[in-house]
Design a protein around this motif. Structure first.
Motif, mmCIF file in Angstrom:
data_model
loop_
_atom_site.group_PDB
_atom_site.id
_atom_site.type_symbol
_atom_site.label_atom_id
_atom_site.label_comp_id
_atom_site.label_asym_id
_atom_site.label_seq_id
_atom_site.Cartn_x
_atom_site.Cartn_y
_atom_site.Cartn_z
ATOM 1 N N GLY A 150 -20.632 1.679 36.016
ATOM 2 C CA GLY A 150 -19.641 1.343 37.026
ATOM 3 C C GLY A 150 -18.442 2.274 37.049
ATOM 4 N N MET A 151 -18.397 3.261 36.143
ATOM 5 C CA MET A 151 -17.223 4.124 36.018
ATOM 6 C C MET A 151 -16.947 4.937 37.270
ATOM 7 S SD MET A 151 -14.740 4.955 34.089
ATOM 8 C CE MET A 151 -13.437 6.186 34.152
ATOM 9 N N PHE A 152 -17.971 5.313 37.993
ATOM 10 C CA PHE A 152 -17.763 6.086 39.224
ATOM 11 C C PHE A 152 -17.495 5.172 40.423
ATOM 12 C CE2 PHE A 152 -20.020 10.392 38.209
ATOM 13 C CZ PHE A 152 -19.094 10.616 37.208
ATOM 14 N N ARG A 156 -21.551 10.486 48.344
ATOM 15 C CA ARG A 156 -20.160 10.071 48.147
ATOM 16 C C ARG A 156 -19.296 11.329 48.198
ATOM 17 N NH1 ARG A 156 -17.792 7.509 43.476
ATOM 18 N NH2 ARG A 156 -15.569 7.192 43.861
ATOM 19 N N VAL A 157 -18.243 11.308 48.985
ATOM 20 C CA VAL A 157 -17.297 12.428 49.063
ATOM 21 C C VAL A 157 -16.112 12.090 48.165
ATOM 22 C CG1 VAL A 157 -15.779 13.763 50.555
ATOM 23 C CG2 VAL A 157 -18.019 13.032 51.392
ATOM 24 N N ARG A 209 -14.338 19.772 40.589
ATOM 25 C CA ARG A 209 -15.439 19.809 39.627
ATOM 26 C C ARG A 209 -16.611 18.958 40.090
ATOM 27 N NH1 ARG A 209 -12.334 18.392 34.134
ATOM 28 N NH2 ARG A 209 -14.405 18.707 33.164
ATOM 29 N N PHE A 210 -16.294 17.772 40.578
ATOM 30 C CA PHE A 210 -17.337 16.871 41.059
ATOM 31 C C PHE A 210 -18.044 17.464 42.280
ATOM 32 C CE2 PHE A 210 -18.850 13.062 43.331
ATOM 33 C CZ PHE A 210 -19.470 12.363 42.312
ATOM 34 N N ALA A 211 -17.245 18.022 43.191
ATOM 35 C CA ALA A 211 -17.819 18.608 44.403
ATOM 36 C C ALA A 211 -18.636 19.854 44.097
ATOM 37 C CB ALA A 211 -16.714 18.930 45.404
ATOM 38 N N ASP A 212 -18.180 20.670 43.157
ATOM 39 C CA ASP A 212 -18.905 21.896 42.818
ATOM 40 C C ASP A 212 -20.305 21.577 42.290
ATOM 41 O OD1 ASP A 212 -16.853 23.510 43.633
ATOM 42 O OD2 ASP A 212 -16.130 23.993 41.623
ATOM 43 N N LEU A 213 -20.423 20.511 41.502
ATOM 44 C CA LEU A 213 -21.746 20.125 41.008
ATOM 45 C C LEU A 213 -22.595 19.564 42.146
ATOM 46 C CD1 LEU A 213 -23.590 19.882 38.533
ATOM 47 C CD2 LEU A 213 -22.741 17.549 38.255
ATOM 48 N N GLY A 214 -21.979 18.764 42.986
ATOM 49 C CA GLY A 214 -22.654 18.286 44.182
ATOM 50 C C GLY A 214 -23.686 17.198 43.975
ATOM 51 N N ARG A 215 -23.708 16.592 42.785
ATOM 52 C CA ARG A 215 -24.615 15.468 42.531
ATOM 53 C C ARG A 215 -23.769 14.200 42.561
ATOM 54 N NH1 ARG A 215 -29.620 16.487 40.778
ATOM 55 N NH2 ARG A 215 -29.724 14.605 39.493
ATOM 56 N N THR A 216 -23.690 13.625 43.744
ATOM 57 C CA THR A 216 -22.675 12.616 44.024
ATOM 58 C C THR A 216 -23.152 11.179 43.919
ATOM 59 O OG1 THR A 216 -23.192 12.468 46.393
ATOM 60 C CG2 THR A 216 -21.689 14.238 45.698
ATOM 61 N N PHE A 239 -10.482 8.532 43.541
ATOM 62 C CA PHE A 239 -11.490 8.811 42.514
ATOM 63 C C PHE A 239 -10.890 9.686 41.424
ATOM 64 C CE2 PHE A 239 -15.993 10.768 41.833
ATOM 65 C CZ PHE A 239 -16.207 9.956 40.733
ATOM 66 N N ALA A 240 -10.141 10.706 41.818
ATOM 67 C CA ALA A 240 -9.532 11.616 40.849
ATOM 68 C C ALA A 240 -8.535 10.887 39.954
ATOM 69 C CB ALA A 240 -8.851 12.771 41.581
ATOM 70 N N ARG A 241 -7.690 10.045 40.546
ATOM 71 C CA ARG A 241 -6.716 9.290 39.755
ATOM 72 C C ARG A 241 -7.415 8.326 38.793
ATOM 73 N NH1 ARG A 241 -1.437 11.140 39.532
ATOM 74 N NH2 ARG A 241 -0.766 11.816 41.611
#
Length: 214
Positions: A89-91, A124-125, A142-149, A130-132
């Motif tokens: 549930g962390m994300f 998920r965009v 970092r999350f977007a660069d990996l792109g596994r959302t 999310f960052a906070r």
């Protein structure tokens, strides 16, 4: 390996450090969730999970973002990178899966989960909330660069989902257009955006949104 539901999560509105508004991103594992089609973002019920909170219905929730799924394997990979344990549930996901590559799912793919039928709609965009919530430097990039959302899901048949329920992929369109590909299109890859728009594989609201960005 059999794909299963490792955890189901929901959460109320709660403060997020550094933000003036509350958020429902802090999900907590529960024994079971009831899912239904929440209707449109504006004027609908918000989350597709009964009792789950969404604050900003302009950007979150609605029928094509009714349920959010993330693979436990993806949380573990991020945990190794970040040097910290990421709980289920962390994300902010409602479904934490095991044995299913959520990010390999094609748009329009359908899953039988518990007594419900879910359909993969898109990625998920990452956003400031999310960052906070994560508290990691440059998290959005970092999350977007990996792109596994992970994947947002529509509820095609309402039902109940419990821990250890199997996940059965009952329909795969076969067009090869996956959630990470749609994420890249949404993030500015115009060639990929044209592919998605020409293929007519997106729900109308997502098709229109992508078209408006071209």
């Amino acid at each position: 390996m059999i794909a299963t539901v490792l955890s189901v999560s929901s959460g109320p509105l709660a403060p997020v450090e550094g933000l003036r508004r509350p958020s429902g991103i802090r999900k907590h594992p529960v024994a079971r969730i009831e899912v239904r089609d929440p209707g449109p973002k504006r004027g609908g019920l918000g989350s597709g999970v009964v009792g789950d909170a969404i604050y900003s219905r302009k950007h979150h929730g609605g029928d094509t973002q009714a349920v959010y799924a993330v693979a436990r394997e993806e949380l573990d990979r991020w945990g190794r990178d970040l040097g910290r344990e990421l709980g289920n549930g962390m994300f902010g996901e409602n479904l934490t899966t095991s044995g299913l590559d959520v990010d390999a799912a094609e748009v329009g793919e359908q899953w039988r989960v518990g007594t419900s039928l879910l359909e993969v709609c898109g990625p998920r965009v990452p956003c400031a909330t999310f960052a906070r919530h994560m508290g990691e430097p440059r998290w959005v990039k970092r999350f977007a660069d990996l792109g596994r959302t992970g994947a947002y899901l529509a509820v095609r048949e309402a039902g109940v989902i419990e821990v250890d329920d199997p996940i059965e992929v009952v329909h795969r369109p076969g067009h090869g257009l996956t959630v990470p590909m749609l994420f890249r299109a949404a993030m500015g890859d115009k060639d990929l955006a044209v592919v998605f728009l020409d293929a007519q594989v997106l729900p109308k609201v997502e098709h229109d949104w992508l078209a408006s960005r071209q």
